[in-house]
Design an enzyme around this catalytic site. Sequence first.
Site, PDB file in Angstrom:
ATOM      1  N   THR A 187      -2.890   5.027  17.946  1.00  0.00           N
ATOM      2  CA  THR A 187      -2.597   5.688  16.346  1.00  0.00           C
ATOM      3  C   THR A 187      -1.930   6.996  17.018  1.00  0.00           C
ATOM      4  O   THR A 187      -1.840   7.845  18.453  1.00  0.00           O
ATOM      5  CB  THR A 187      -3.497   6.468  15.649  1.00  0.00           C
ATOM      6  OG1 THR A 187      -4.986   6.724  15.954  1.00  0.00           O
ATOM      7  CG2 THR A 187      -3.520   5.081  14.839  1.00  0.00           C
ATOM      8  N   GLU A 332      -2.496   0.141  12.497  1.00  0.00           N
ATOM      9  CA  GLU A 332      -3.447  -0.849  12.411  1.00  0.00           C
ATOM     10  C   GLU A 332      -3.455  -1.689  11.409  1.00  0.00           C
ATOM     11  O   GLU A 332      -3.772  -2.857  11.068  1.00  0.00           O
ATOM     12  CB  GLU A 332      -4.198   0.146  11.762  1.00  0.00           C
ATOM     13  CG  GLU A 332      -4.540   1.546  12.003  1.00  0.00           C
ATOM     14  CD  GLU A 332      -4.179   2.057  12.137  1.00  0.00           C
ATOM     15  OE1 GLU A 332      -4.633   3.616  11.857  1.00  0.00           O
ATOM     16  OE2 GLU A 332      -3.045   2.181  11.747  1.00  0.00           O
ATOM     17  N   LYS A 440      -2.294  18.999  -5.822  1.00  0.00           N
ATOM     18  CA  LYS A 440      -3.097  19.389  -7.520  1.00  0.00           C
ATOM     19  C   LYS A 440      -3.032  20.353  -7.574  1.00  0.00           C
ATOM     20  O   LYS A 440      -3.328  21.416  -7.595  1.00  0.00           O
ATOM     21  CB  LYS A 440      -4.652  18.944  -7.070  1.00  0.00           C
ATOM     22  CG  LYS A 440      -4.942  18.365  -8.322  1.00  0.00           C
ATOM     23  CD  LYS A 440      -6.761  17.911  -8.140  1.00  0.00           C
ATOM     24  CE  LYS A 440      -7.511  17.558  -9.676  1.00  0.00           C
ATOM     25  NZ  LYS A 440      -9.285  17.313  -9.173  1.00  0.00           N
ATOM     26  N   TRP A 445      -1.645  16.008 -10.805  1.00  0.00           N
ATOM     27  CA  TRP A 445      -1.296  15.700  -9.543  1.00  0.00           C
ATOM     28  C   TRP A 445      -0.196  15.483  -9.753  1.00  0.00           C
ATOM     29  O   TRP A 445       0.865  15.127 -10.622  1.00  0.00           O
ATOM     30  CB  TRP A 445      -1.587  13.909  -8.359  1.00  0.00           C
ATOM     31  CG  TRP A 445      -3.401  13.887  -9.056  1.00  0.00           C
ATOM     32  CD1 TRP A 445      -3.549  13.455  -9.765  1.00  0.00           C
ATOM     33  CD2 TRP A 445      -4.419  14.810  -8.060  1.00  0.00           C
ATOM     34  NE1 TRP A 445      -5.302  13.389  -9.400  1.00  0.00           N
ATOM     35  CE2 TRP A 445      -5.129  14.183  -8.426  1.00  0.00           C
ATOM     36  CE3 TRP A 445      -3.439  15.525  -6.522  1.00  0.00           C
ATOM     37  CZ2 TRP A 445      -6.430  13.845  -7.129  1.00  0.00           C
ATOM     38  CZ3 TRP A 445      -4.749  15.338  -5.646  1.00  0.00           C
ATOM     39  CH2 TRP A 445      -6.176  15.040  -6.069  1.00  0.00           C
TER      40      TRP A 445
END
Length: 542
Positions: A187, A332, A440, A445
């Site tokens: 990664t 992944e 937030k 949100w």
Amino acid sequence: MQGLMMQQPLLVASLLMHAERHHGKQEIVSRRVEGDIHRYSYRDLAQRARRMANALTSLGVRPGERVGTLAWNGYRHMELYFAVSGSGSVLHTLNPRLHVDQLAYIIEHAEDRVVFFDLTFLPLIESVAPRVKSPKVFVAMTDRAHMPQEHGLSTMLLCYEDLIDLHDDEFDWPLVDENSASSLCYTSGTTGNPKGVLYSHRSTVLHTYAAALPDSLNCSARDVILPVVPMFHVNAWGLPYISCMVGAKLVFPGPALDGKSLYELIETEQVTLSAGVPTVWQGLLAHVDAIEGAFSSMRRTIIGGAPCPTAMTAAFQERYQVDVLHAWGMTELSPVGTVCSFKAHQLSLPTDERYAIQAKQGRAVFGIDMKIVGPDGEELPWDGHAAGDLLVRGPWVVRQYFGSSDTSHLRDGWFPTGDVAKIDADGFMQITDRSKDVIKSGGEWISSTDIENVACLHPEVTTAVCIAARHPKWDERPLLLIVRKPGSALAAEELLGFFDGRVARWWKPDAVVFVDTVPLGATGKVLKNLLRDQFGDYYLTA
């Protein structure tokens, strides 16, 4: 009762064997680091890969051991894809855009036995080599005439073409266990040390099948494919393997990824399909716009690695008649998870509705299952409105990271992607944020991705990034960071006014900061963590 079918393992080498036998004359074109154009066939590729497999054996590389590559997209790198994995060892593609400390960590963690590198990266290799113990041999991917006369390596430096010339092409690809490791990719490691994802032969071949399907990347023997996405980044999204499977002509750009170089290669080689991240396509579109050019052959482009702005989709499709396939994946996931390919009933929708669909990351390819869950872990409905943590599973999804026995990061057998998403009734997934990037504000949100997409619609905006900045009243408020197009005098008030009627009023950012550039990670993604560090207190200090 058991089925009465043959049992043949799914192996990476079988892709090359198929290409040699059924598409042996098909061409592979590479712009080399040495500056010229190289051409040969799949038959040549297969012969040289067998030579290199013999060379690896002579260097003492054993099955299961890792072989590193630090290289651009080119035919020698392609040879290593098959010579290493096909012989039973593990191809470890190294990302040269990582910091030298991370590269040293990765090479040492993987215990690479040999590292191959393009000449471009000799200074990087010279910096990394003293920090690692594992590789005893380095191989410069060039011929004898271009070998460096001097170098700072205390270990052995070999010449790639010498290794090829020293060995014959008599090599039988071993029938290894299809579940054994074939390649390794780490990664990008924007926070903490990078983690290794170890792919198997089986997972790679299944991923290749699925990614080539008509409703996925839609590849065939009639295509000329230019992978701009690097071969060091999740195996160029699988395109080198796919090209062998379907017999497509391959065009490799080498180190020249600027708009002018890519456009010339696309036109000269009559490329029909290309793939890359939005930042690369910005440069290509800017060049074609500047010369008032057109695409004579390219009809599809795959855009992934970061959300594709609607403005970019519109530019490709309306100005240049190049269809955009928006895709999503992760290291992944090998990496393809979803592709935004229309269903039949969507083709006749009005243009704005089709663009709204294309802004989504798309629907899962066969082999990937996905769901979204709320804070309590309960699955949320596919109604296009509910947003939750995106979980995936499938035969090419990571179970655990290389060098770790810990599978606790899985949730009841599902891999948590770290993305927040919603899924509509047709199964189209749309990422609304990374879980660490959501804003937030006052207990509600706000999607930073939606705000970025609106800002990118403005004709004077090159790049838009929205971050959560701490606020004395609302806890967090969106802050918009903008790179203007050259020569633009776009003002903050004009851009904020552009949001009126396009987002809810309370979503509208409170301020705009104009910047010259934004920091990009090793895979071309914006490093929002660095921007949060720099501008996170903007509203507290303004």
